[in-house]
Write an enzyme that holds these catalytic residues in place. Structure first.
Site, PDB file in Angstrom:
ATOM      1  N   LYS A   1       4.561   3.422 -10.195  1.00 55.39           N
ATOM      2  CA  LYS A   1       3.983   4.500  -9.387  1.00 55.39           C
ATOM      3  C   LYS A   1       5.109   5.365  -8.842  1.00 55.39           C
ATOM      4  CE  LYS A   1       1.320   5.708  -5.314  1.00 55.39           C
ATOM      5  NZ  LYS A   1       0.411   5.361  -4.225  1.00 55.39           N
TER       6      LYS A   1
ATOM      7  N   GLU B   1      -1.999   9.156   8.686  1.00 58.34           N
ATOM      8  CA  GLU B   1      -1.574   7.841   8.184  1.00 58.34           C
ATOM      9  C   GLU B   1      -0.689   7.102   9.175  1.00 58.34           C
ATOM     10  OE1 GLU B   1      -0.207   7.975   4.165  1.00 58.34           O
ATOM     11  OE2 GLU B   1       0.177   5.820   4.090  1.00 58.34           O
TER      12      GLU B   1
ATOM     13  N   GLU C   1      -3.669   2.904  -7.547  1.00 59.47           N
ATOM     14  CA  GLU C   1      -2.661   3.627  -6.760  1.00 59.47           C
ATOM     15  C   GLU C   1      -2.586   3.051  -5.342  1.00 59.47           C
ATOM     16  OE1 GLU C   1      -3.623   7.889  -7.562  1.00 59.47           O
ATOM     17  OE2 GLU C   1      -2.421   8.189  -5.758  1.00 59.47           O
TER      18      GLU C   1
ATOM     19  N   GLU D   1      -4.444  18.476  -6.201  1.00 61.38           N
ATOM     20  CA  GLU D   1      -4.462  17.610  -5.003  1.00 61.38           C
ATOM     21  C   GLU D   1      -3.409  18.085  -3.986  1.00 61.38           C
ATOM     22  OE1 GLU D   1      -4.900  13.346  -5.772  1.00 61.38           O
ATOM     23  OE2 GLU D   1      -3.416  13.009  -4.204  1.00 61.38           O
TER      24      GLU D   1
HETATM   25  C1  LIG Z   1       2.170  12.326  -0.055  1.00 63.25           C
HETATM   26  C2  LIG Z   1       1.136  12.734   0.684  1.00 63.25           C
HETATM   27  O1  LIG Z   1       0.074  11.923   0.988  1.00 63.25           O
HETATM   28  C3  LIG Z   1       0.075  10.555   0.617  1.00 63.25           C
HETATM   29  C4  LIG Z   1      -0.408  10.363  -0.753  1.00 63.25           C
HETATM   30  C5  LIG Z   1      -1.742  10.143  -1.015  1.00 63.25           C
HETATM   31  C6  LIG Z   1      -2.237  10.082  -2.454  1.00 63.25           C
HETATM   32  O2  LIG Z   1      -1.411  10.189  -3.357  1.00 63.25           O
HETATM   33  O3  LIG Z   1      -3.450   9.957  -2.666  1.00 63.25           O
HETATM   34  C7  LIG Z   1      -2.654   9.946   0.031  1.00 63.25           C
HETATM   35  C8  LIG Z   1      -2.235   9.889   1.303  1.00 63.25           C
HETATM   36  C9  LIG Z   1      -0.800   9.849   1.629  1.00 63.25           C
HETATM   37  O4  LIG Z   1      -0.350   8.543   1.712  1.00 63.25           O
HETATM   38  C10 LIG Z   1       1.078  14.094   1.281  1.00 63.25           C
HETATM   39  O5  LIG Z   1       0.101  14.408   1.985  1.00 63.25           O
HETATM   40  O6  LIG Z   1       2.014  14.880   1.051  1.00 63.25           O
END
Ligand SMILES: C=C(O[C@@H]1C=C(C(=O)O)C=C[C@H]1O)C(=O)O
Length: 387
Positions: free
Chosen positions: A124, A177, A221, A357
């Site tokens: 990952k 988070e 993930e 995303e």
């Molecule tokens: C890396 C980020 O978020 C992180 C990555 C996520 C994912 O890949 O789904 C979700 C929440 C966070 O732990 C960000 O917001 O920049």
């Protein structure tokens, strides 16, 4: 109503859904250093200091770089905040063009595919991209902080960083988070990983939630993050528990998979700031295996992360405190906000979906800057559509 924090420009300020904490009049900078000396610097800051003293700060993504900490002997703590004045006049620049980000993702996916089935193969990687928002006037940090507070699912923060010659610099954001919370011998970590954009249309929103809940790619993930935290925390705890599978959590912009991990420490004296450095960086912002991912990130990203994807929080005399992952955040300097957003990549990820995303993740901070409604939708859609 804004909380009566007593001053307009505190060195640090955190606002959750039910409480706030900020530096009082007397905040001073803790001598700078890396996480290797953090324990000693914390001990010195608390030595002979009043009972009420709190240390707050930000640790960079790369713990060998210098952190930024403040000590306040008379912090102000209170109950709830609110409202959101409007802001305006932005020029947005995608510092990482869509094609550059997608090429980085494609490269990372090749490395993941090449290592599949090998014991130390990359499983990952979290890859981030950058955006700059420039205002036609000095950014109103008080208004920004109010808007960052609008989402009860996140903790808003504003923290003064060392200057770089262009005037005061701040780290601001609304992190959903929780990396590490400590109260006495009890700790909580609530990692998020696995995301899906929310929708204003209730049916589409429910469908996005359901498809995230059912997505084996997102669960995979997410599992990396939970396993990493359980493995790292197990030797530190005599009790450690978490539910069997992730739950769905949400911010205003995104659905996430989340798992609440709770433990009881063997050594309740260990300060929360140091516990945070032990678990950072989790695979929610770095990758698996950690060292391999941390080495690849500067190679595949187009600029340094700085404080993005590090951790921000505070720590009192007893070592109690809360530390959040520095995401949905930006560095603020004069008229400019420098944003980062990243996405977790595993076997089966798709470059275009991951880029979308990141566009959704930018939404949280952009809306706090005052971009909203159709204007924000158009901006995020353009980012999604650009090639
Ligand atoms: C890396 C980020 O978020 C992180 C990555 C996520 C994912 O890949 O789904 C979700 C929440 C966070 O732990 C960000 O917001 O920049």
């Amino acid at each position: 109503m804004r909380p009566d924090t007593g001053r307009n420009d505190p060195a640090f300020e955190f606002r959750g859904s039910a409480a706030w904490i900020c530096a009082g009049e007397s905040a001073t900078a803790v001598p700078r250093g890396t996480s290797a000396t953090l324990g000693a610097r914390l001990a010195r800051a608390f030595d002979g200091a009043p009972e009420s003293t709190i240390v707050a700060g930000a640790l960079p993504f790369d713990l060998t770089e210098e952190d930024s900490f403040w000590v306040s002997t008379s912090p102000r703590i209170g109950g709830l905040a609110g409202a959101a004045p409007s802001m305006a006049g932005w020029t947005i620049r995608e510092m990482t063009p869509a094609a550059v980000y997608e090429a980085g993702v494609a490269r990372a996916l090749e490395i993941i595919a090449a290592g599949a089935g090998q014991p130390d193969g990359l499983q990952k990687l979290v890859l981030a991209r950058r955006l700059e928002a420039m205002s036609d006037r000095e950014i109103d940090r008080a208004a920004l902080m109010d808007r960052l507070t609008a989402d009860p699912a996140a903790t808003a923060f504003m923290l003064r960083l060392p200057e770089r010659g262009q005037g005061p610099r701040y780290l601001a954001g609304a992190s959903p988070e929780l990396l590490m919370e400590k109260r006495g011998d009890r700790i909580i970590s609530h990692p998020l990983a696995g995301s899906s954009a929310r929708s204003a249309d209730p049916h589409a929103d429910a469908a996005a939630r359901a498809s995230l809940a059912a997505s084996s790619k997102d669960r995979h993930e997410h599992r990396h993050v939970v396993e990493f935290l359980l493995d790292t925390l197990a030797p530190l705890c005599h009790e450690l528990r978490c539910p069997d599978g992730p739950e769905i959590t949400s911010t205003r912009a995104l659905w996430h998979l989340g798992t609440r991990i709770e433990g009881r420490l063997r050594d309740p004296e260990e300060p929360s700031a140091l516990l945070a450095t032990r678990v950072h960086p989790t695979p929610a912002v770095c990758g698996v295996p950690q060292a391999r991912a941390a080495a690849l990130i500067p190679e595949l990203e187009d600029g340094p992360r700085g404080f993005y994807a590090g951790t921000v929080g505070w720590n009192d005399r007893r070592g109690d405190g809360s530390w959040y992952v520095t995401i949905r955040s930006a560095e603020i300097e004069g008229r400019v906000a420098r944003l980062h957003a990243g996405a977790g990549l595993v076997l089966g990820s798709d470059p275009e979906t991951e880029r979308r995303e990141t566009a959704t993740k930018f939404r949280t901070f952009l809306s706090a800057l005052g971009l909203e409604g159709a204007e924000l939708d158009t901006l995020v859609e353009t980012m999604e559509a650009s090639r």
